[in-house]
Design an enzyme around this catalytic site. Structure first.
Site: not given
Length: 221
Positions: A7, A32, A34, A36, A65, A67, A136, A175
């Site tokens: 990650s 991965h 993220d 946000m 990912h 979010m 999650m 995750d």
């Protein structure tokens, strides 16, 4: 064997290029990433420019990912950057199928994510339409939280449900809170893929830690 995706949000950004080269060498299955937005989850992280640069500096697949509380609009920033998979949250949109169709139209693999409190039943109408499902196992928004064990069992139930429906092409990913000490428990649940953040990047040599984790999953001869 269980695939491992480091990650990126847990990386040392002063050493990121070095760490990516090391993890490429030692067999990261994917990265991965993220994203946000500060609304769907409290924190802000990486953006389009970063993902674009990362894609240019590694041949390892990128799993983004997203979010965001507006995934249909925000995904436009990432779909044309050479990523492999885009994952959106079922809780974030009233029209998940519209989002799925948009991702597919760009030739990108489709992932959907469920927060810890979200039931598997929300997936019933879309199981045939997705490539991976992210369960999650921590509350999204910050790293280095302990795994919520009930969420690991939720992922194991999902694996079984997919087998019963002969949906063998759908991967189950978790995750949150995955470390060397619990990786066997994750693997024994039949889960296909695990995101590991601090469990890799907080070691002095992330590549060697990744190799150690992957080697521990190999059968003893």
């Amino acid at each position: 064997m269980l695939k491992i995706g480091p990650s990126i949000m847990c990386a040392d950004f002063f050493r990121l290029k070095e760490q990516i080269q090391e993890l490429d060498k030692y067999g990261a299955d994917y990265y991965h990433v993220d994203i946000m937005d500060g609304h769907f989850v409290p924190g802000f992280t990486l953006g389009k420019e970063f993902v674009e640069q990362l894609a240019k500096n590694t041949k390892t697949p990128l799993d983004v990912h997203l979010m965001s509380d507006n995934p249909f609009e925000h995904m436009d920033h990432f779909l044309d950057l050479g990523i492999t998979t885009l994952t959106i949250h079922v809780e974030a949109t009233p029209d998940i199928l519209k989002c799925i169709q948009k991702i597919k139209s760009k030739g990108v693999r489709v992932g959907v994510a469920l927060n810890p409190g979200t039931p598997l039943s929300l997936l019933d109408e879309i199981l045939d339409d997705v490539d991976q499902i992210l369960i999650m196992t921590i509350s999204p928004g910050s790293a280095a939280q302990p795994m919520i064990k009930s969420c690991l069992q939720k992922a194991a139930r999902l694996v079984q449900n997919l087998r019963e429906h002969q949906l063998h092409n759908v991967e189950v990913m978790i995750d949150g809170g995955v470390k060397a000490h619990n990786i066997h428990e994750v693997s024994e649940c039949g889960i296909h893929s695990a995101v590991i953040g601090s469990g890799v990047f907080h070691s002095e040599h992330p590549g060697l830690m990744l190799e150690k984790i992957k080697n521990s999953l190999l059968p003893v001869v």
